[in-house]
Design a protein around this motif. Sequence first.
Motif, PDB file in Angstrom:
ATOM      1  N   LEU A   1      24.699  30.972  32.298  1.00 33.55           N
ATOM      2  CA  LEU A   1      24.754  31.146  33.749  1.00 33.55           C
ATOM      3  C   LEU A   1      26.170  30.924  34.239  1.00 33.55           C
ATOM      4  O   LEU A   1      26.861  30.008  33.780  1.00 33.55           O
ATOM      5  N   LEU A   2      26.586  31.727  35.190  1.00 32.71           N
ATOM      6  CA  LEU A   2      27.909  31.607  35.799  1.00 32.71           C
ATOM      7  C   LEU A   2      27.758  31.034  37.205  1.00 32.71           C
ATOM      8  O   LEU A   2      27.002  31.576  38.020  1.00 32.71           O
ATOM      9  N   VAL A   3      28.489  29.938  37.482  1.00 38.70           N
ATOM     10  CA  VAL A   3      28.408  29.325  38.813  1.00 38.70           C
ATOM     11  C   VAL A   3      29.753  29.392  39.549  1.00 38.70           C
ATOM     12  O   VAL A   3      29.846  28.951  40.690  1.00 38.70           O
ATOM     13  N   ARG A   4      30.772  29.923  38.923  1.00 37.69           N
ATOM     14  CA  ARG A   4      32.059  30.070  39.592  1.00 37.69           C
ATOM     15  C   ARG A   4      31.979  31.189  40.629  1.00 37.69           C
ATOM     16  O   ARG A   4      31.434  32.262  40.380  1.00 37.69           O
ATOM     17  N   GLY A   5      32.505  30.914  41.807  1.00 34.94           N
ATOM     18  CA  GLY A   5      32.574  31.946  42.834  1.00 34.94           C
ATOM     19  C   GLY A   5      31.296  32.167  43.607  1.00 34.94           C
ATOM     20  O   GLY A   5      31.189  33.149  44.347  1.00 34.94           O
TER      21      GLY A   5
ATOM     22  N   SER B   1      33.509  41.634  35.469  1.00 27.92           N
ATOM     23  CA  SER B   1      32.261  42.257  35.877  1.00 27.92           C
ATOM     24  C   SER B   1      31.411  41.332  36.739  1.00 27.92           C
ATOM     25  O   SER B   1      30.218  41.560  36.920  1.00 27.92           O
ATOM     26  N   GLN B   2      32.000  40.275  37.275  1.00 27.38           N
ATOM     27  CA  GLN B   2      31.228  39.218  37.941  1.00 27.38           C
ATOM     28  C   GLN B   2      30.337  39.759  39.050  1.00 27.38           C
ATOM     29  O   GLN B   2      29.177  39.363  39.168  1.00 27.38           O
ATOM     30  N   GLN B   3      30.850  40.680  39.848  1.00 28.00           N
ATOM     31  CA  GLN B   3      30.066  41.171  40.974  1.00 28.00           C
ATOM     32  C   GLN B   3      28.888  42.037  40.539  1.00 28.00           C
ATOM     33  O   GLN B   3      27.983  42.310  41.321  1.00 28.00           O
TER      34      GLN B   3
ATOM     35  N   LEU C   1      22.809  22.651  29.977  1.00 32.17           N
ATOM     36  CA  LEU C   1      24.010  21.930  29.547  1.00 32.17           C
ATOM     37  C   LEU C   1      25.238  22.521  30.241  1.00 32.17           C
ATOM     38  O   LEU C   1      25.551  23.706  30.044  1.00 32.17           O
ATOM     39  N   PRO C   2      25.941  21.751  31.069  1.00 29.90           N
ATOM     40  CA  PRO C   2      27.139  22.264  31.728  1.00 29.90           C
ATOM     41  C   PRO C   2      28.277  22.436  30.726  1.00 29.90           C
ATOM     42  O   PRO C   2      28.462  21.603  29.835  1.00 29.90           O
ATOM     43  N   ILE C   3      29.028  23.518  30.872  1.00 31.32           N
ATOM     44  CA  ILE C   3      30.175  23.787  30.000  1.00 31.32           C
ATOM     45  C   ILE C   3      31.447  23.469  30.790  1.00 31.32           C
ATOM     46  O   ILE C   3      31.719  24.082  31.824  1.00 31.32           O
ATOM     47  N   ILE C   4      32.204  22.513  30.293  1.00 29.84           N
ATOM     48  CA  ILE C   4      33.371  22.011  31.007  1.00 29.84           C
ATOM     49  C   ILE C   4      34.623  22.761  30.551  1.00 29.84           C
ATOM     50  O   ILE C   4      34.887  22.900  29.353  1.00 29.84           O
ATOM     51  N   ASP C   5      35.389  23.241  31.528  1.00 31.80           N
ATOM     52  CA  ASP C   5      36.594  24.010  31.232  1.00 31.80           C
ATOM     53  C   ASP C   5      37.686  23.612  32.218  1.00 31.80           C
ATOM     54  O   ASP C   5      37.566  23.857  33.419  1.00 31.80           O
ATOM     55  N   SER C   6      38.753  22.972  31.713  1.00 30.49           N
ATOM     56  CA  SER C   6      39.904  22.586  32.537  1.00 30.49           C
ATOM     57  C   SER C   6      39.484  21.768  33.754  1.00 30.49           C
ATOM     58  O   SER C   6      39.972  22.001  34.869  1.00 30.49           O
ATOM     59  N   GLY C   7      38.577  20.837  33.539  1.00 30.48           N
ATOM     60  CA  GLY C   7      38.165  19.952  34.610  1.00 30.48           C
ATOM     61  C   GLY C   7      37.137  20.524  35.559  1.00 30.48           C
ATOM     62  O   GLY C   7      36.830  19.910  36.589  1.00 30.48           O
ATOM     63  N   HIS C   8      36.593  21.688  35.247  1.00 23.22           N
ATOM     64  CA  HIS C   8      35.598  22.326  36.118  1.00 23.22           C
ATOM     65  C   HIS C   8      34.406  22.786  35.279  1.00 23.22           C
ATOM     66  O   HIS C   8      34.504  22.967  34.062  1.00 23.22           O
ATOM     67  N   VAL C   9      33.291  22.991  35.957  1.00 24.79           N
ATOM     68  CA  VAL C   9      32.114  23.591  35.328  1.00 24.79           C
ATOM     69  C   VAL C   9      31.929  24.969  35.929  1.00 24.79           C
ATOM     70  O   VAL C   9      31.607  25.111  37.110  1.00 24.79           O
TER      71      VAL C   9
END
Length: 432
Positions: free
Chosen positions: A44-48, A76-78, A124-132
Motif C-alpha cells: 500500500l502507498l500512503v505518500r501523497g 504511475s501514482q495517480q 507492517l510499515p516500511i520506513i524510508d529516510s525517516g518516513h513511512v
Amino acid sequence: MSAELPLLSRLLRLSAFSGIPAAALRSLYTYFGEQLPACTLAVLLVRGVAPGQCRLVGVIGADGTEYLAVDDAQDSQQKLPLFEDALSTRLLRDIAPRLITLNADEQTLPLAQALFAPRALLALPIIDSGHVHHWLVLGSVEANRFDQLDLDRMLIEANLAVSYIVRPLALRELSDEAAHSRHQIEGLADVQKLLLPQNIQIRGLDYAVHWQPADTAAGDYYDLVTLNERVEGVTNDTDGDVWAAIIADVSGHGAASAMEAVQFDAILRTYQGDGGAGPAGAITYANRYFFSRRQRQHFLTTLGTLYRPDERKLYYVSAGHPPLLHRRGGTVTLHGQGEEIPLGILRDHVWQNSELALQRDDVVVLYTDGIVEARNADSEPFGMPRLQALVARSEVSDAAQLQQLLCDALFAHQGGSVGVDDQTLIVLRITH
C-alpha cells in the motif's frame, strides 16, 4: 542457531534479486511465502494521500496469482486505485505494526475485497529516510494465522527484505538514467564530429591534427578551411591556397561545453566578411552573436589564423588562448601570449590582427590548454617548456611525424591517450 538458517537462506535468495521492477512484488511474495505459505501479499502507498487513505500498488493472491503490479509506482501514482473506508482508517491510524482480525462486515469493504476478503491482516510499515510511504500487508483466511508472530521481529524482517528489493531497483533506475543520458550525449558528440574538417586538401600546407575529448563530447573545437574565393588577388593559379585555421576551448568540458562549441561553429558559418578583415573580423563577429539573452555560464578562448600565400604572411589573433608556437630551423618562438580577452566577456569588444612572416618549412603549432596542463601521477604539468623543446626538434619535419612525437610524449606523461581535460593539437607546415 539452526532456527535462524531458514531466515538466512531466504535472505540469501532475496539478495539475488535482479532489479527488474516487474519482478519486485513476486520476490517479496516468494520470500514471505516460505515462512507464511498460503497468504496474500500487498503493498500500500500512503505518500501523497490524506490520513486513512491508501493506494494499492500491487497484490498477489494466496494461490500466487499476481492481480496488480505497477512497475513504477511513483510515476504511475495517480493511476493506482485509491481506498478510503473503515478498514483503511483502522489499518493506517498510526505507524505501528499491527494484527487485525476482520469481522464479516469489514470483509465486504472495498479494501478488504481488493485483498481477497481476509479474516486476518498483518500490516507492517516500511520506513524510508525517516518516513513511512508504504505498508507491506499480509492476509490470511485463517483468523488466528499471525497470532504467534513477534511483531517487532516481523517489522525488522519486512524492512530488511524491502531494502534488498529497493536497492537493486534504485541502482537499475540510475543505470537506466545514465544510459539514457549517455545516449543523448553520444548523439551530441556525433553531431560535433560531423562539424570537424575531414581530409581537407590545401596546396602549400602539410598539416596534422589530434583532437581528443576528455569525455564523450568536447568543449574543444577546431576548423581548417581554404578561402581563395574570399581574398582578392589570390586565385587557384597562385602557388598555394589561402587557408584559415581556428582553434577554440570552451571553459569546462563535457556536454554543456560541447553545446557552446557547436554554437560557436554555427555562428562562424554565418560570417560573410572578406579576407581583408582577417581572423579578428571573424572573432569579433562571433563574439557579438555568442552572447545570448541571458548571462552565459561559459566563456571561450580561441586563436584564429589566416595565411596568405601571396604575401607569405600569417595573420592571427589570440582571444585569451595559449600562444601559438612558430618554429624556424631549431628556434621556437611564442606569439599571441596574453594579447586579448576571451569571447563571452564583453559583447562589443573588437579584436585586432597581428602578423607573422613565414617561410618554406616553417612550422606553426596550435593547441588547447589541455595539452600543457596535463599532469602525471606526481601532479607535474606537461608544461610549455616541454612542449616548446619537443617542437624545436628540427629533424622532425613532417607534420604527421611531429604531431605523433608530441602526442607520444603527452600520452607517456599523463599515462594514457585521454586526459582529464579536452586536448587538441594542430601542426601546420608551410610547403611552398
